[in-house]
Write an enzyme that holds these catalytic residues in place. Structure first.
Site, PDB file in Angstrom:
ATOM      1  N   CYS A 126     -40.017  28.062   3.256  1.00 45.78           N
ATOM      2  CA  CYS A 126     -39.848  27.309   2.013  1.00 45.78           C
ATOM      3  C   CYS A 126     -40.499  28.018   0.833  1.00 45.78           C
ATOM      4  O   CYS A 126     -41.490  28.728   1.001  1.00 45.78           O
ATOM      5  CB  CYS A 126     -40.480  25.940   2.140  1.00 45.78           C
ATOM      6  SG  CYS A 126     -39.915  25.015   3.545  1.00 45.78           S
ATOM      7  N   ARG A 133     -37.210  34.811   1.063  1.00 45.23           N
ATOM      8  CA  ARG A 133     -38.093  34.204   2.056  1.00 45.23           C
ATOM      9  C   ARG A 133     -37.316  33.528   3.184  1.00 45.23           C
ATOM     10  O   ARG A 133     -37.890  33.188   4.207  1.00 45.23           O
ATOM     11  CB  ARG A 133     -38.997  33.162   1.387  1.00 45.23           C
ATOM     12  CG  ARG A 133     -39.998  33.766   0.424  1.00 45.23           C
ATOM     13  CD  ARG A 133     -40.631  32.689  -0.412  1.00 45.23           C
ATOM     14  NE  ARG A 133     -41.481  31.821   0.365  1.00 45.23           N
ATOM     15  CZ  ARG A 133     -42.806  31.925   0.442  1.00 45.23           C
ATOM     16  NH1 ARG A 133     -43.411  32.882  -0.196  1.00 45.23           N
ATOM     17  NH2 ARG A 133     -43.512  31.084   1.149  1.00 45.23           N
ATOM     18  N   TRP A 164     -36.645  25.596   4.215  1.00 47.41           N
ATOM     19  CA  TRP A 164     -36.326  26.196   5.519  1.00 47.41           C
ATOM     20  C   TRP A 164     -36.627  25.096   6.526  1.00 47.41           C
ATOM     21  O   TRP A 164     -37.786  24.712   6.699  1.00 47.41           O
ATOM     22  CB  TRP A 164     -37.215  27.418   5.738  1.00 47.41           C
ATOM     23  CG  TRP A 164     -36.886  28.253   6.925  1.00 47.41           C
ATOM     24  CD1 TRP A 164     -35.923  29.214   7.027  1.00 47.41           C
ATOM     25  CD2 TRP A 164     -37.559  28.235   8.196  1.00 47.41           C
ATOM     26  NE1 TRP A 164     -35.951  29.783   8.273  1.00 47.41           N
ATOM     27  CE2 TRP A 164     -36.939  29.199   9.011  1.00 47.41           C
ATOM     28  CE3 TRP A 164     -38.608  27.495   8.716  1.00 47.41           C
ATOM     29  CZ2 TRP A 164     -37.346  29.447  10.311  1.00 47.41           C
ATOM     30  CZ3 TRP A 164     -39.011  27.734  10.022  1.00 47.41           C
ATOM     31  CH2 TRP A 164     -38.378  28.709  10.805  1.00 47.41           C
ATOM     32  N   ASN A 195     -44.175  22.678   0.801  1.00 52.23           N
ATOM     33  CA  ASN A 195     -44.117  23.679   1.874  1.00 52.23           C
ATOM     34  C   ASN A 195     -45.164  23.298   2.910  1.00 52.23           C
ATOM     35  O   ASN A 195     -46.251  22.862   2.537  1.00 52.23           O
ATOM     36  CB  ASN A 195     -44.509  25.071   1.359  1.00 52.23           C
ATOM     37  CG  ASN A 195     -43.466  25.664   0.448  1.00 52.23           C
ATOM     38  OD1 ASN A 195     -42.429  25.074   0.217  1.00 52.23           O
ATOM     39  ND2 ASN A 195     -43.757  26.850  -0.077  1.00 52.23           N
ATOM     40  N   GLY A 196     -44.880  23.514   4.180  1.00 53.87           N
ATOM     41  CA  GLY A 196     -45.862  23.205   5.222  1.00 53.87           C
ATOM     42  C   GLY A 196     -45.375  22.044   6.080  1.00 53.87           C
ATOM     43  O   GLY A 196     -44.195  21.679   6.032  1.00 53.87           O
ATOM     44  N   LYS A 236     -36.394  46.366  14.630  1.00 53.64           N
ATOM     45  CA  LYS A 236     -35.604  46.546  13.406  1.00 53.64           C
ATOM     46  C   LYS A 236     -34.129  46.375  13.714  1.00 53.64           C
ATOM     47  O   LYS A 236     -33.409  45.681  13.002  1.00 53.64           O
ATOM     48  CB  LYS A 236     -35.818  47.942  12.790  1.00 53.64           C
ATOM     49  CG  LYS A 236     -37.068  48.195  12.018  1.00 53.64           C
ATOM     50  CD  LYS A 236     -37.234  47.448  10.732  1.00 53.64           C
ATOM     51  CE  LYS A 236     -37.891  46.115  10.964  1.00 53.64           C
ATOM     52  NZ  LYS A 236     -39.308  46.022  10.914  1.00 53.64           N
ATOM     53  N   GLU A 289     -33.243  42.615  14.662  1.00 56.51           N
ATOM     54  CA  GLU A 289     -33.368  41.551  13.661  1.00 56.51           C
ATOM     55  C   GLU A 289     -32.342  41.652  12.542  1.00 56.51           C
ATOM     56  O   GLU A 289     -31.960  40.631  11.972  1.00 56.51           O
ATOM     57  CB  GLU A 289     -34.778  41.458  13.101  1.00 56.51           C
ATOM     58  CG  GLU A 289     -35.214  42.613  12.249  1.00 56.51           C
ATOM     59  CD  GLU A 289     -36.636  42.462  11.718  1.00 56.51           C
ATOM     60  OE1 GLU A 289     -37.068  41.336  11.484  1.00 56.51           O
ATOM     61  OE2 GLU A 289     -37.287  43.494  11.527  1.00 56.51           O
ATOM     62  N   HIS A 311     -39.488  51.149  36.412  1.00 54.86           N
ATOM     63  CA  HIS A 311     -39.947  49.886  36.999  1.00 54.86           C
ATOM     64  C   HIS A 311     -39.019  48.723  36.645  1.00 54.86           C
ATOM     65  O   HIS A 311     -39.401  47.579  36.790  1.00 54.86           O
ATOM     66  CB  HIS A 311     -41.380  49.578  36.540  1.00 54.86           C
ATOM     67  CG  HIS A 311     -42.358  50.638  36.932  1.00 54.86           C
ATOM     68  ND1 HIS A 311     -42.752  50.827  38.238  1.00 54.86           N
ATOM     69  CD2 HIS A 311     -42.973  51.601  36.205  1.00 54.86           C
ATOM     70  CE1 HIS A 311     -43.595  51.855  38.293  1.00 54.86           C
ATOM     71  NE2 HIS A 311     -43.733  52.342  37.068  1.00 54.86           N
ATOM     72  N   LYS A 366     -39.165  35.496   5.514  1.00 57.96           N
ATOM     73  CA  LYS A 366     -40.029  36.634   5.194  1.00 57.96           C
ATOM     74  C   LYS A 366     -41.489  36.336   5.505  1.00 57.96           C
ATOM     75  O   LYS A 366     -42.205  37.155   6.048  1.00 57.96           O
ATOM     76  CB  LYS A 366     -39.862  36.982   3.708  1.00 57.96           C
ATOM     77  CG  LYS A 366     -40.711  38.159   3.248  1.00 57.96           C
ATOM     78  CD  LYS A 366     -40.266  39.441   3.904  1.00 57.96           C
ATOM     79  CE  LYS A 366     -41.138  40.625   3.576  1.00 57.96           C
ATOM     80  NZ  LYS A 366     -40.950  41.716   4.545  1.00 57.96           N
TER      81      LYS A 366
HETATM   82  C1  F6R Z   1     -40.210  42.250  11.090  1.00 60.67           C
HETATM   83  C2  F6R Z   1     -41.055  41.430  10.251  1.00 60.67           C
HETATM   84  C3  F6R Z   1     -41.974  40.454  10.897  1.00 60.67           C
HETATM   85  C4  F6R Z   1     -43.356  40.499  10.225  1.00 60.67           C
HETATM   86  C5  F6R Z   1     -44.242  39.389  10.787  1.00 60.67           C
HETATM   87  C6  F6R Z   1     -45.653  39.442  10.229  1.00 60.67           C
HETATM   88  O1  F6R Z   1     -39.466  43.145  10.356  1.00 60.67           O
HETATM   89  O2  F6R Z   1     -41.020  41.515   9.059  1.00 60.67           O
HETATM   90  O3  F6R Z   1     -42.068  40.683  12.253  1.00 60.67           O
HETATM   91  O4  F6R Z   1     -43.919  41.756  10.430  1.00 60.67           O
HETATM   92  O5  F6R Z   1     -43.678  38.140  10.500  1.00 60.67           O
HETATM   93  O6  F6R Z   1     -45.661  39.255   8.850  1.00 60.67           O
HETATM   94  P1  F6R Z   1     -46.923  39.638   7.978  1.00 60.67           P
HETATM   95  O7  F6R Z   1     -47.119  41.101   8.047  1.00 60.67           O
HETATM   96  O8  F6R Z   1     -46.601  39.143   6.598  1.00 60.67           O
HETATM   97  O9  F6R Z   1     -48.093  38.903   8.571  1.00 60.67           O
END
Ligand code: F6R
Length: 608
Positions: A2, A27, A74, A100-101, A485, A488, A504, A603
């Site tokens: 959010c 986000r 969200w 938010n929250g 990468k 996702e 294994h 994000k």
């Molecule tokens: C992957 C990605 C996430 C963040 C994770 C931690 O591309 O962006 O896996 O790395 O959510 O986020 P931060 O670094 O903001 O704590």
């Protein structure tokens, strides 16, 4: 997750709020809404889906009013529908709230509110806030919000307006970020700087359990106990153009191409070449204790966690310190027992990741000293740690983390080098490491200049539904990050494995339809990686190798090779992640994915 943007000032609120909402899109969200106040009238619009749907709803309507609150939601409690989108209001439509929250005790609050006549129009936890505030309101909105804060359990960043209180917004936070922005044209509040960076870079951070009343030309902050707090604005380094695409089709690609500067920004002003020692001013508050440290625990999530996994090898090489890396989401559930003089490093781009925050709070309870490696200045993790180092990487807007990974590795290398030089690491090794670090920006540019070759490899393989990424030692975390990468943003299934683990289990998957990305450096692991590649070859699995320039042997074995320039073993990860990022990007592009906003992802993950 959010997002919140609020404005009260000289100008019409609606266009500023829409612009702010667009800046928050990165986000991740599934509905949006706004409420704008004009005297004793409040006009509210909400829509399921993207901001464009909200704009369509507003259409040609003129929304007068210079005070407003807006939100991207969200979904957590209740589906992503218009009825569940924020703002939410009380029975009489006097109070409008965005939040938010998560309100953890919303169920019992809702039951009681219903008994006193509240009619709920949504399935959200947020709506209890609107009804509670309305029930406490006696003409003083700030007081009603404070009383509500005392009743609710859980986390919130919220903003509230009331029909009877024109030209004023009350904001409050506990656990979810909220900042105030100050400009000549008015006052803002937002969940992150990028929402208001077009209008101001002067921000004031709210602490947990604080609330503030903002008006066109002022703000007052107080605690939940009504104690006034004096806090002045700080200037953030981010500029409006940082949050623009600048001609790139996606933020992810823009951020990949920014990486030479990202490395430069992480090392600028932080090295003493002659002495082979970094200078990290942010660590000075704890330096005396830190230089004696023998145990470090790195806690982080996702990509930041993989940077931590890499740092373990770097610290082992440069220092006498024993490093453990923990997933923040698991860490707090363990029985924590720290050896004396253990430092916890919380690593986070956003500085707001709920799991990482919870992990450091638990570590604090157990008496550990806390360091932060954080990109967002003034974020919760930055403020809750004893000392730390900022990435200075500018905003990362693409949901998939790219430049921050490289920045984290650079900062961790500087930190390890600093500690190593105060332990056994020689001057020669220190100087050599610094030289190699300084060469990295040009070496990354060199890799970026081969983007077309990497795109051609993506064209060849993007229709393959399952991929394996393999590496050993320094290459292993890159295999995990490369797989993350790819999955996702392209939704291709990919696994990152330690190459030694292949026999294994994962070797059962190898077939001509499953490409393997082999991260192979000319280091002590080289021959072992070659053996793994042979094993895949003999099962007719296609190999894409990310290898060191000059390695001719790999050409004979691999179907495709992406070369990276020669550097020190400990810095190979920084270079080798770039082809992984580009490979993921081009596969996602060829598959027509929503690269900057992949499905279901957010994000900044501010809920546990
Ligand atoms: C992957 C990605 C996430 C963040 C994770 C931690 O591309 O962006 O896996 O790395 O959510 O986020 P931060 O670094 O903001 O704590």
């Amino acid at each position: 997750m959010c997002g919140i943007i609020c404005y009260v000032g000289k100008d019409k609120a609606e266009p500023i709020l829409i612009e702010g909402l667009k800046r928050l899109e990165y986000r991740g969200y599934d509905s949006a809404g706004l409420a704008v106040q004009d005297g004793d009238q409040i006009c509210c619009h909400r829509a399921k889906g993207k901001i464009i749907e909200l704009e369509k709803k507003i259409g040609d309507m003129t929304i007068p009013g210079n005070t407003g609150i807006a939100h991207t939601r969200w979904a957590t409690h209740g589906e992503p529908t218009e009825a569940n989108a924020h703002p939410h209001s009380d029975n009489d439509g006097n109070v409008f709230v965005i939040h938010n929250g998560i309100i953890e005790n919303y169920y019992s609050l809702k039951k009681n509110l219903k008994k006193s006549g509240a009619v709920f129009k949504s399935e959200t936890d947020t709506e209890v806030l609107a009804h509670l505030i309305a029930s406490y309101f006696d003409g003083d909105l700030n007081k009603a919000v404070r009383q509500t804060m005392a009743k609710v359990e859980g986390t919130f960043g919220m903003a509230v307006i009331h029909k009877q209180v024109p030209d004023e917004i009350v904001v409050a936070r506990r656990g979810s970020p909220l900042i105030i922005g100050v400009s000549d044209g008015g006052t803002f509040a937002a969940s992150d700087v990028s929402a208001m960076v077009r209008y101001t870079n002067k921000v004031v951070h709210l602490n947990d359990n604080e609330l503030a009343t903002i008006t066109a030309d002022d703000f007052t902050i107080s605690t939940g106990q009504a104690q006034t707090v004096q806090r002045s604005a700080e200037t953030v380094e981010w500029a409006a153009e940082d949050a623009d695409l600048n001609g790139f089709p996606h933020f992810m690609l823009k951020e990949i191409y920014e990486q030479p500067d990202t490395i430069q920004n992480a090392i600028r002003g932080r090295i003493d070449r002659g002495e082979g020692v970094p200078k990290l001013g942010g660590l000075s508050p704890v330096w005396e204790q830190l230089k004696e440290c023998r145990h470090i625990v790195i806690v982080a999530c996702g990509t930041s966690y993989y940077a931590g996994c890499e740092a373990k090898y770097v610290f082992e090489k440069l220092t006498e310190i024993d490093v453990t890396v923990a997933l923040a989401s698991e860490f707090r559930y363990r029985k924590l027992n720290f050896a004396p003089n253990t430092f916890i490093i919380a690593m986070s781009q956003s500085g707001e990741t709920a799991d990482t925050l919870a992990a450091i709070r638990e570590a604090r309870r157990k008496g550990a000293s806390l360091l932060g490696i954080v990109n967002v200045v003034g974020s919760s993790i930055a403020r809750e740690t004893d000392a730390g180092v900022y990435n200075h990487a500018g905003p990362e807007i693409g949901v998939a983390s790219t430049k921050i990974f490289i920045s984290q590795l650079t900062v961790l290398t500087l930190m390890a080098l600093l500690l190593g030089r105060h332990q056994n690491l020689s001057l020669t090794d220190g100087v050599e490491t610094i030289r190699a670090l300084e060469a990295l920006p040009d070496q990354v540019k060199d890799i970026l200049s081969k983007a077309n070759d990497i795109q051609a490899i993506a064209e060849k393989y993007h229709k393959h539904g399952n991929w394996l990424f393999l590496g050993r030692k320094y290459g292993y975390p890159i295999a995990m990050e490369g797989a993350l990468k790819l999955k996702e943003i392209s939704y291709i299934h990919a696994e990152g494995y330690a190459a030694g683990e292949m026999k294994h289990g994962p070797i059962a998957l190898i077939n001509p339809k499953m490409p393997t990305v082999a991260i192979i450096f000319q280091d002590s692991m080289y021959e072992k990686m070659i053996s793994n590649i042979q094993e895949i070859k003999s099962r007719r699995g296609p190999i894409i190798a990310i290898a060191t320039e000059g390695d001719e042997k790999i050409r004979e074995l691999a179907d495709d090779v992406i070369y990276i320039p020669k550097t020190l073993d400990i810095l190979n990860p920084i270079l080798s992640v770039v082809p992984c990022q580009l490979l993921a990007y081009y596969c996602a592009q060829l598959l027509g994915r929503n690269i900057d906003k992949p499905r279901n992802l957010a994000k900044s993950v501010t809920v546990e």
